[in-house]
Enzyme design. Structure first.
Site, PDB file in Angstrom:
ATOM      1  N   GLU A 113      22.341  64.795  51.504  1.00  0.00           N
ATOM      2  CA  GLU A 113      21.832  63.985  50.524  1.00  0.00           C
ATOM      3  C   GLU A 113      23.038  62.662  50.422  1.00  0.00           C
ATOM      4  OE1 GLU A 113      22.188  66.607  47.316  1.00  0.00           O
ATOM      5  OE2 GLU A 113      20.644  67.819  48.086  1.00  0.00           O
ATOM      6  N   LYS A 115      25.587  60.555  48.470  1.00  0.00           N
ATOM      7  CA  LYS A 115      26.277  60.901  47.453  1.00  0.00           C
ATOM      8  C   LYS A 115      26.496  59.788  46.313  1.00  0.00           C
ATOM      9  CE  LYS A 115      30.886  62.674  46.359  1.00  0.00           C
ATOM     10  NZ  LYS A 115      31.105  61.937  45.084  1.00  0.00           N
ATOM     11  N   ASP A 117      26.805  57.341  43.399  1.00  0.00           N
ATOM     12  CA  ASP A 117      28.001  56.968  42.527  1.00  0.00           C
ATOM     13  C   ASP A 117      27.564  56.796  41.052  1.00  0.00           C
ATOM     14  OD1 ASP A 117      30.826  56.655  42.243  1.00  0.00           O
ATOM     15  OD2 ASP A 117      30.591  54.763  42.929  1.00  0.00           O
ATOM     16  N   TYR A 223      18.704  61.115  39.390  1.00  0.00           N
ATOM     17  CA  TYR A 223      18.177  62.010  40.595  1.00  0.00           C
ATOM     18  C   TYR A 223      18.687  63.459  40.526  1.00  0.00           C
ATOM     19  CZ  TYR A 223      17.231  57.710  42.842  1.00  0.00           C
ATOM     20  OH  TYR A 223      16.859  56.525  43.127  1.00  0.00           O
ATOM     21  N   LYS A 314      32.978  60.718  52.875  1.00  0.00           N
ATOM     22  CA  LYS A 314      33.113  59.459  52.048  1.00  0.00           C
ATOM     23  C   LYS A 314      32.861  58.253  53.010  1.00  0.00           C
ATOM     24  CE  LYS A 314      34.995  59.769  48.243  1.00  0.00           C
ATOM     25  NZ  LYS A 314      34.610  60.060  46.949  1.00  0.00           N
ATOM     26  N   CYS A 408      40.266  15.429  42.083  1.00  0.00           N
ATOM     27  CA  CYS A 408      39.894  16.327  43.121  1.00  0.00           C
ATOM     28  C   CYS A 408      41.063  16.410  44.140  1.00  0.00           C
ATOM     29  CB  CYS A 408      38.601  15.608  43.715  1.00  0.00           C
ATOM     30  SG  CYS A 408      38.441  16.273  45.263  1.00  0.00           S
ATOM     31  N   CYS A 411      40.073  14.238  47.351  1.00  0.00           N
ATOM     32  CA  CYS A 411      39.796  12.464  47.322  1.00  0.00           C
ATOM     33  C   CYS A 411      40.542  12.106  46.178  1.00  0.00           C
ATOM     34  CB  CYS A 411      38.505  12.313  47.454  1.00  0.00           C
ATOM     35  SG  CYS A 411      37.534  12.392  45.951  1.00  0.00           S
ATOM     36  N   CYS A 426      33.917  17.236  41.506  1.00  0.00           N
ATOM     37  CA  CYS A 426      34.479  16.082  41.853  1.00  0.00           C
ATOM     38  C   CYS A 426      33.566  14.795  41.801  1.00  0.00           C
ATOM     39  CB  CYS A 426      34.993  16.075  43.389  1.00  0.00           C
ATOM     40  SG  CYS A 426      35.169  14.501  43.975  1.00  0.00           S
ATOM     41  N   CYS A 432      34.350  11.116  48.478  1.00  0.00           N
ATOM     42  CA  CYS A 432      35.175  12.182  48.990  1.00  0.00           C
ATOM     43  C   CYS A 432      34.572  12.926  50.052  1.00  0.00           C
ATOM     44  CB  CYS A 432      34.575  13.183  47.654  1.00  0.00           C
ATOM     45  SG  CYS A 432      35.763  14.900  47.944  1.00  0.00           S
TER      46      CYS A 432
HETATM   47  S1  IVH Z   1      26.557  68.533  44.792  1.00  0.00           S
HETATM   48  C1  IVH Z   1      28.333  72.230  44.283  1.00  0.00           C
HETATM   49  N1  IVH Z   1      24.965  66.390  45.339  1.00  0.00           N
HETATM   50  O1  IVH Z   1      29.765  64.255  43.246  1.00  0.00           O
HETATM   51  C2  IVH Z   1      28.178  70.711  44.398  1.00  0.00           C
HETATM   52  N2  IVH Z   1      27.084  66.029  44.021  1.00  0.00           N
HETATM   53  O2  IVH Z   1      32.431  64.950  44.036  1.00  0.00           O
HETATM   54  C3  IVH Z   1      28.097  69.954  43.262  1.00  0.00           C
HETATM   55  N3  IVH Z   1      27.471  63.816  43.381  1.00  0.00           N
HETATM   56  O3  IVH Z   1      30.376  65.846  40.255  1.00  0.00           O
HETATM   57  C4  IVH Z   1      27.835  68.780  43.301  1.00  0.00           C
HETATM   58  N4  IVH Z   1      25.905  62.890  44.593  1.00  0.00           N
HETATM   59  O4  IVH Z   1      28.783  64.052  40.093  1.00  0.00           O
HETATM   60  C5  IVH Z   1      26.165  66.792  44.323  1.00  0.00           C
HETATM   61  N5  IVH Z   1      23.977  64.935  46.054  1.00  0.00           N
HETATM   62  C6  IVH Z   1      24.969  65.153  45.467  1.00  0.00           C
HETATM   63  C7  IVH Z   1      25.706  64.216  44.817  1.00  0.00           C
HETATM   64  C8  IVH Z   1      26.761  64.670  44.064  1.00  0.00           C
HETATM   65  C9  IVH Z   1      26.920  62.685  43.725  1.00  0.00           C
HETATM   66  C10 IVH Z   1      28.647  63.787  42.422  1.00  0.00           C
HETATM   67  C11 IVH Z   1      28.408  64.918  41.363  1.00  0.00           C
HETATM   68  C12 IVH Z   1      29.790  65.605  41.491  1.00  0.00           C
HETATM   69  C13 IVH Z   1      30.577  64.835  42.406  1.00  0.00           C
HETATM   70  C14 IVH Z   1      31.607  65.861  43.253  1.00  0.00           C
END
Ligand code: IVH
Length: 669
Positions: A113, A115, A117, A223, A314, A408, A411, A426, A432
């Site tokens: 999935e 991750k 932010d 999500y 990451k 400027c 020029c 300018c 120029c």
């Molecule tokens: S699972 C048991 N899935 O990442 C695992 N976390 O570094 C619990 N996060 O606190 C988290 N996308 O805020 C999971 N697809 C995802 C995620 C996700 C973002 C964040 C979440 C968590 C942090 C951990």
């Protein structure tokens, strides 16, 4: 009666919830926003008449009325965990090996999935109704943000269907989509407030509001990625199946989620998502891999606060800290002065960055960036690196504030910045060097001097080869000079010299426009010509006289005065006239003499025989006023191909419309 009312309320609520589901969960909107708004309005009106029928899970009840004094604490019965990190394929391979050894299996299936932010949130549904929402906090104790969470349309207040468990705690991420983030920041800047550094901070700041009315205005989304406390159901044996169940109950799952096989599958998922990263609607900082098989998850268990069955791979960081060595000025091809940050090189967002734009003086003031400061640089994807903030605690000594130069750097001409404009530019224009090529291209262009055969590429070539320096030099070009250029045949060279000669016969308005004076477009040039009738009068007009001209404001007036004050501009104009550029004298006509004086026109859609600007200029030459919008004061609307809403508005207001044929006939009359 009341039974019928209740029935309609139920229908409306169900329909609205179902549209929400199609929009957020299925990502396939069924009806336009206007229809959705209409349903919501109808429901809200009925509820206002029958307040006794309002329930907390009604879609009208998203925004509460009273702000909180403070957030109360929430204990998480099932702790909200964090994740271990993998920074390389090697780290990921080690993770996969640990799992394979731990569960004694050759190949593991992972739920992969994005991750996201944003901010981790727990949503507690009891009998299908959202009862409480809480932040993660330290994982054991969070804050109750129910009122704020209720304002997020992507979060259902009531679950769909009937087979949900009595107690269901959904876990997921509240995010601010990139487009919403950009819009919010523009609004912040407009209001004179500080923009947010990144979408995550914006999401966090929005959820931390004590007044849910403010949160309701923020473009937040959500999500789901897991569950916490569940009571009253046998959990599926796969994480991915649990996600499917959540989806069926109306919870949004990231559409990029996928089950992949083994390390190989993990790596190719990483590569494909890394490629897509910048075009995804939400900011992501990596990928989360979770062992899909719940039995295997149980075998692996936990270490301290993180599961041993999941890992976050990451992406390269998009923000890094570095030193701002100096602030330099670049003069763009349009004359805009842009401050550029010279940075101690730093690896960020996958490349080494040593420069970043600082946009303008306002931006520098907002950041309070000074040479010598330690700054945070952000490079998201292909976006130009930006300085997001200054680390004030690392400032040493008393570095001086930055001010845009008054001359400027290319020029030496004066620089100018007008009220309500962020850009300093300018005033050198034709003179120029930084702007020279653009100035010449503009001068030769079709709507200016209309030099046939002198395209942008050729202008570049002529300047690069040193054949011309100013627009006046164009008229010194000889066939012998031109044929020396690469790809220039004698015939083309001759043609160009002829077109230059032809271009000398022009109109005053075209000539004024061709000079490329800041903010003087075709329409303004025409207005000036109509009003003053001679170049001399325009060049010598003072501010008061200029302001007397209809549609000329202080910015345009100042630009004209600054332009004609510069000696080098006067010299170029003089040379051009000496070379024989001329136009028919405009005779003073009494205003009423012009056939279209006093008539207001609007032009909409595409005309086949001429551009919209040419149409405008033609109308103005006949004394008409050309406006951008249709109102009761409009006399005629000229309608071309694919007209916009202006055509409909004209019809609504009963204004005479002209198609292209009728319009041309009018011009020829
Ligand atoms: S699972 C048991 N899935 O990442 C695992 N976390 O570094 C619990 N996060 O606190 C988290 N996308 O805020 C999971 N697809 C995802 C995620 C996700 C973002 C964040 C979440 C968590 C942090 C951990």
């Amino acid at each position: 009666m009341s039974k019928q009312v209740q029935q309609r309320i139920d229908e409306l609520r169900e329909e609205i919830n179902s549209h929400n589901y199609s929009y957020y969960v299925l990502d396939a909107p069924e009806v336009p926003d206007s229809e959705y708004d209409r349903l919501l309005k109808e429901l809200s009106e009925i509820e206002q008449k029958h307040p006794e029928l309002i329930t907390p899970d009604s879609p009208t009840q998203r925004v509460g009325a009273t702000p909180l004094d403070s957030f109360t604490e929430v204990q998480h019965e099932v702790p909200m965990l964090s994740l271990g990190n993998a920074f390389s394929d090697q780290d990921l391979s080690d993770f996969d090996r640990r799992i394979r050894e731990g569960v004694e299996s050759d190949m593991i299936e992972y739920a992969a999935e994005p991750k996201l932010d944003g901010l981790a949130i727990s949503l507690l549904y009891k009998n299908g109704v959202l009862e409480r929402a809480a932040t993660r906090g330290d994982g054991r104790t969070g804050e109750d943000v129910t009122l704020n969470i209720r304002t997020i349309d992507a979060i259902p207040l009531k679950l769909r269907g009937k087979d949900y468990p009595a107690v269901l705690e959904v876990r997921g991420e509240v995010v601010m989509p990139k487009t919403g983030f950009e819009k919010l920041n523009q609004q912040q800047i407009k209001k004179g407030e500080k923009p947010f550094v990144n979408p995550r901070n914006a999401a966090a700041g929005s959820l931390r509001q004590l007044d849910p009315k403010i949160t309701a205005t923020r473009p937040l989304s959500f999500y789901s990625y897991g569950v916490g406390l569940v009571d009253g159901m046998v959990l599926p044996n796969k994480h991915s199946k649990m996600m499917d169940r959540l989806k069926s109950w109306g919870l949004r799952i990231n559409p990029e989620s996928q089950v992949v096989k083994g390390l190989k599958g993990c790596i190719s998922y990483y590569e494909s998502l890394a490629d897509k990263r910048n075009s995804l609607p939400d900011e992501i900082d990596g990928i989360v891999y979770k062992v899909d098989n719940v039995k295997f998850q149980e075998i692996m268990g936990f270490v301290s606060r993180a599961p041993r069955w999941a890992i976050a791979r990451k992406f390269p960081a998009q923000e890094e800290m570095t030193k701002l060595i100096a602030i330099d000025i670049q003069v763009g091809r349009t004359g805009a002065l842009t401050p550029v940050a010279r940075l101690e090189p730093v690896f960020v967002g996958g490349v080494t960055v040593s420069n970043a734009t600082l946009h303008n003086q306002d931006e520098i003031d907002r950041l309070d960036a000074r040479a010598g400061d330690t700054v945070i640089v952000r490079r998201a994807g292909d976006v130009i690196p930006q300085i997001v903030s200054v680390v004030k605690s690392k400032r040493s000594g008393k570095p001086r504030r930055f001010h845009m130069p008054t001359a400027c750097p290319v020029c030496g001409s004066e620089t100018a910045r007008f009220e309500d404009e962020a850009v300093t530019f300018c005033t050198g224009g034709l003179f120029c060097e930084a702007q020279r090529k653009e100035a010449i291209k503009h001068f030769a262009s079709r709507r200016a001097m209309n030099v046939d055969g002198l395209g942008d590429k050729l202008v570049e070539q002529l300047v690069d080869e040193g054949l011309i320096n100013t627009i006046a030099d164009l008229y010194h070009l000889k066939v012998e000079d031109l044929v020396q250029l690469e790809r220039m045949a004698e015939k083309s060279a001759k043609n160009l010299v002829t077109s230059l000669e032809t271009s000398k016969k022009t109109s005053l308005a075209r000539f004024i426009f061709a000079l490329g004076i800041h903010s003087i477009g075709e329409t303004t040039a025409q207005t000036l010509a109509n009003h003053f009738l001679s170049l001399d009068k325009i060049m010598n007009a003072d501010k008061e006289q200029l302001l007397e001209v209809p549609d000329i404001g202080p910015i345009v007036a100042d630009n004209l005065i600054t332009f004609f004050k510069q000696q080098h501009n006067l010299e170029v104009v003089e040379q051009l006239l000496a070379m024989g550029i001329s136009w028919p004298t405009i005779k003073q006509k009494s205003k009423t003499e012009q056939p279209l004086t006093g008539k207001t026109f609007v032009v909409t859609g595409t005309l086949e025989s001429m551009g919209r600007n040419d149409a405008k200029a033609a109308l103005q030459e006949l004394g008409a006023k050309v406006s951008g919008s249709v109102s009761k004061k409009t006399d005629y609307v000229v309608i071309g191909e694919n007209p916009g809403s202006k055509a409909t508005k004209a019809q609504d207001l009963g204004i005479t419309t002209l198609d292209e044929t009728a319009f041309i006939a009018l011009l020829n009359q």
